[in-house]
Design an enzyme around this catalytic site. Structure first.
Site, PDB file in Angstrom:
ATOM      1  N   GLU A   1       4.050  61.003  86.064  1.00 42.18           N
ATOM      2  CA  GLU A   1       3.714  61.359  87.438  1.00 42.18           C
ATOM      3  C   GLU A   1       2.401  60.622  87.913  1.00 42.18           C
ATOM      4  OE1 GLU A   1       3.782  65.516  87.521  1.00 42.18           O
ATOM      5  OE2 GLU A   1       5.943  65.544  87.705  1.00 42.18           O
TER       6      GLU A   1
ATOM      7  N   GLU B   1      12.245  65.914  84.172  1.00 38.87           N
ATOM      8  CA  GLU B   1      11.921  67.312  83.942  1.00 38.87           C
ATOM      9  C   GLU B   1      12.520  68.207  85.088  1.00 38.87           C
ATOM     10  OE1 GLU B   1       7.450  67.834  84.097  1.00 38.87           O
ATOM     11  OE2 GLU B   1       7.317  66.151  82.907  1.00 38.87           O
TER      12      GLU B   1
END
Length: 489
Positions: free
Chosen positions: A130, A273
């Site tokens: 991220e 995720e």
């Protein structure tokens, strides 16, 4: 494996090794989407990696995502047949992007050395985690593309570029819109995302995104709760001819629309995720986690797809996560330490059918626990001066289940003290002095757990994570020597 071996790994992946993977490659090209898991290791009570690999195999999990190439974890995965996505920490992007010397070393240390006929089936390298997260304020953005280019070159040198694919897991905050069909990448990311997606497409890599309906619910009191799940909703979102009955599909199609706007509407998508926490906050509980994860799995494996991609589900999804991680930062929220479908000791938290052949999760085998004893508040003492001891205990150990909405929130003041004392005591491997607290604590052999509030007993394998700085320091040291050599020359 000693440090000398770590710093002098096998330089290249040989032709013989490549031939041994021909059958694996062909089977990969035909493989259907599957359910994988994230294996994080930020825990006070770590199971032996070999125990975790056995847990994965017992539950027929064939895909695992790692956040870093930890040597003991990698060694345990060798010969397992499990497909692996191994991560590069954000903190290493600048170093890897600044020098092919560094990227070559990283690939040798963390990829090529482990691959081969009886090695690890590494399919992906996740470059950063991220890195475009809005809260990072662009901190890692300049380093992503340089790191990708150098690592791709290093994989090519090792004859692995055709087999190991580079990806960049992105948070869903990289794109935005009021309706899925209007999805677009954040304006400040438009240029970098176009470059990134173009590069990923050129090397045959999917787009990896992390989607968390729980965070939408947790962060917005007006978010309709039933829309976060897959059980049907009275708050469906109508977007032209399309109707969305759950947040996951809406979020997924927002990304599809964003990719379409930059010319890559058919790009494969992997969910890096997704999950639901079981403790530590309102809405984070066993029932909600079970309902969400089972609904998600059923939805994806049904091959229903989404309105913008009917009949085309994500390539793969990686549940977050395999195990609870009791040492994670709680800055995002006190639920952060409770995402596991298994508790820290590998015991299933709730019934879950992963769609992989077993109807129920199977627990970890041969877990080595500390003796069955706990530290609790001494009932014969005055506890009025316990506040500082509580702060010390919970400042080191995990007390997040005591928070509002947590499973131990309702056990009363003395119960809270005992829970904090015990958490610290177990973290200190039941050292007798760690239960003193100036005479306020005492050891008991009677389990003080109450209802859903579990007073844990630690596991004996709590191997230090001290190897992480060694690996990173090796990269930085090589960079320093390389820079010094250039300066001298």
């Amino acid at each position: 494996m000693n440090e000398t071996n770590m710093l002098e790994p096998r330089a290249r992946f040989t032709a013989a090794d490549l031939l041994s993977l021909i059958l694996i490659v062909s089977s990969y090209l035909k493989a259907e989407s599957a359910i994988g898991v994230n294996w994080g290791t930020i825990s006070f009570h770590r199971l032996k990696p070999s125990t975790v690999v056995d847990l994965l195999k017992d539950n027929k999990v064939q895909k695992v995502k790692l956040f870093e190439a930890e040597p003991d974890v990698m060694k345990a995965l060798m010969g397992s047949g499990i497909q692996v996505m191994v991560g590069v920490p954000n903190e290493m992007l600048a170093a890897l992007g600044s020098s092919t010397v560094a990227s070559d070393l990283w690939v040798r240390q963390n990829v090529s050395r482990y691959m081969g006929k009886v090695g690890i089936d590494i399919r992906y390298v996740a470059v950063g985690n991220e890195p475009f997260l809005s809260s990072y304020s662009g901190q890692y953005e300049p380093y992503v593309m340089p790191a990708l280019l150098n690592l791709q070159q290093s994989l090519a040198k090792a004859n692995l570029a055709g087999y190991v694919k580079l990806v960049v897991p992105c948070n869903a905050d990289a794109y935005e819109s009021d309706l899925p069909s209007q999805g677009a990448f954040r304006p400040e990311l438009a240029q970098i995302m176009t470059q990134l997606v173009s590069f990923l497409n050129s090397i045959g890599s999917p787009f990896v995104v992390n989607i968390y309906p729980f965070l939408s619910l947790y962060g917005n009191s007006d978010f309709p709760q039933d829309y976060a799940f897959f059980e049907g909703t009275t708050h469906a979102v109508t977007d032209g001819a399309n109707v969305y009955y759950n947040a996951f599909d809406g979020n997924f199609d927002t990304l599809v629309a964003a990719l379409s706007k930059i010319g890559y509407g058919q790009m494969p998508i992997v969910i890096g995720e997704v999950g639901w926490p079981t403790d530590g906050a309102i809405g984070a509980n066993l029932t909600a986690a079970r309902v969400f994860n089972q609904g998600l799995i059923n939805h994806v494996l049904s091959n229903q797809g989404t309105p913008l991609r009917p009949g085309v589900p994500p390539m793969d999804i990686y549940l977050f996560s395999l195990l609870d991680e009791g040492a994670k930062s709680i800055i995002p929220g006190t639920f952060e330490r409770h995402w596991g479908i298994f508790s820290f000791d590998g015991q299933a938290k709730y019934p879950l059918n992963l769609g992989l052949g077993s109807r129920l999760l199977k627990n970890a085998r041969n877990v080595q626990y500390l003796p069955s004893r706990w530290c609790v508040a001494n009932p014969s003492t005055d506890l009025s001066d316990v506040t500082n001891h509580m702060k010390i205990a919970c400042g080191v150990a995990d007390c997040t289940t005591l928070n509002y909405g947590g499973s131990c929130n309702g056990i009363g003041a003395k119960g809270n003290i005992s829970y904090a004392f015990n958490s610290y005591y177990q973290l200190q491997m039941q050292n007798s002095q760690s239960c003193d607290f100036d005479g306020l604590g005492m050891v008991t052999f009677l389990d003080p757990s109450v209802g859903d509030c579990r007073f844990l007993v630690g596991v004996t394998d709590v191997k230090s994570s001290s190897f992480r700085p060694v690996c990173r320091w090796a990269i930085l040291w090589v960079l320093f020597l390389w820079g010094l050599w250039v300066f001298v020359m």
